[in-house]
Design an enzyme around this catalytic site. Sequence first.
Site, mmCIF file in Angstrom:
data_model
loop_
_atom_site.group_PDB
_atom_site.id
_atom_site.type_symbol
_atom_site.label_atom_id
_atom_site.label_comp_id
_atom_site.label_asym_id
_atom_site.label_seq_id
_atom_site.Cartn_x
_atom_site.Cartn_y
_atom_site.Cartn_z
ATOM 1 N N HIS A 1 -9.392 -28.432 127.247
ATOM 2 C CA HIS A 1 -9.015 -27.463 128.282
ATOM 3 C C HIS A 1 -9.870 -26.203 128.167
ATOM 4 C CE1 HIS A 1 -5.277 -29.889 128.207
ATOM 5 N NE2 HIS A 1 -5.210 -29.573 129.476
ATOM 6 N N ASP B 1 -9.765 -36.761 133.866
ATOM 7 C CA ASP B 1 -8.886 -35.647 133.531
ATOM 8 C C ASP B 1 -9.277 -34.500 134.465
ATOM 9 O OD1 ASP B 1 -6.962 -34.161 132.229
ATOM 10 O OD2 ASP B 1 -7.718 -34.569 130.215
#
Length: 513
Positions: free
Chosen positions: A185, A258
């Site tokens: 992230h 993702d």
Amino acid sequence: MTLKEKIGQLFIVGFHSLEIDNQIETLIKEYNVGNVILFQRNVDSIESLSKLTDSIQKLMIENNKIPAFISMDQEGGMVSRMPSDATVFPGNMAVAASRVNGVSDKLGSFTGRELLSCGVNMNLAPVLDVNNNMKNPVIGVRSYGDDPEVVARLGKGQVRGLKGEGVVAVGKHFPGHGDTGKDSHIDLPMVPHTIERLDRIELLPFKKCIEDGLDAIMTSHILFPTLEEENFPATLSKKILTELLREKLGFKGLILSDCMEMKAISDFYGTEKAAVMSIESGVNLICISHTLKKQVGAMEAVYEAVKSGILKEELIDERVSKVLEFKEKYNLNSKKTKELSEKELKEHSDYTRMVSENSITVVRDKNELIPLKKVSCVISPIARPFTIAEDKIVEINFAKDLARLINCDYINYDLNNINYDEILSNIRDNDTVVIGTMNLLSNNDLQILLDKLLSITKNVILVALRAPYDCSYNKEEIGSAVAIYEYTQLALDSLYKILLGEVIPKGVLPVEI
């Protein structure tokens, strides 16, 4: 289908409202986007979620004539997106610790049933990462553990349970996010292992789930230099997604990225450019969860890439045909939200509570402090999210709740600003103290607090409120340690029964500590 309509089917997008808003309306009406991802920002109650998914599907059919995959990350435990009036399911590591026969099949079925009752037809789970790095900042308790065979077996069960209820299960994060020290992230991790090692550990759960009928896999934004020497993360690597996943492993399902706004992609490649690269590498569904500008920019970038000849339209057709194939396979047109009966919900709740109680693990109790006798003080942080993946969590207070149950003092501490003197001022020689910890091995200040506490009293019970690896700290001096795997009310209620002697502890560590 027009080129624009085809490109829309290749995207899964998020928005920021409990109802249809300008963002999602624009994406569906003007860009023919075909699929949606929901977060807690979109969820209030079962009723409101059902209304939202129903309105999304109506808008999709009106504009695209094709129903949507509506997805969310319903892993259980620390990563849960379902509303508070739905069943709270335990996370993967707690499930593995419970050692209940057939547990992941059953929980997968219950999860699928509740998702579909709210109109969610795709679950971005199970996590198939083998967590063999105790300092992994983003997977940890989201994994079933550090044994690839156990991860494979429990992962297969969850897939079977979800599929049996008509929900698409998405195994993640291929080829494996378990042995990383960085969170994709916020950074670009690398896994440097040999092909032989990857084959034996990281890839094994994916291979076994593919053999067992897994229909969708999510990619990781991680560098695997032994698989892809050109320094592309898995999401952007044709060698990893096409040559390895499709050709070598024989995967015939959907490949999802993702989120392409994660910094591992956006900072190093750019979301828009990466969208084009991911289609070339083998991705069928590109996830962009948050920003309208990036969502529109990525779709326009793909459109321009086709028009300029960078991407062949035949390749777009190939990617889209796979999406349409699985929408037809899961018969999305016929999936209407169906309210579950009180009997069904009670069955889910009772079973989940049993699994949770079985998961609580007394790692050691050399001082025989459990069940609790006379406790002077309980010390803990208040629950908070550690990673972006956790979205929002309920702010529960372990110290306060346990202190109320056993009638003693409690102290809360801030993990980022620990005031030792204030916390320890009322602790006396030989007091029995319960201390809740979170990510202890990565927090030097918390380690100092424990060392200072041990200099006052050896009667310390450590409760690892998250990763069980906390129980490895100073095992010679901390004679009693308990792992609960997730800082949730479900896990705490189970813990209290153990600490009060109402339930015999049965949990077994699913990782080496």
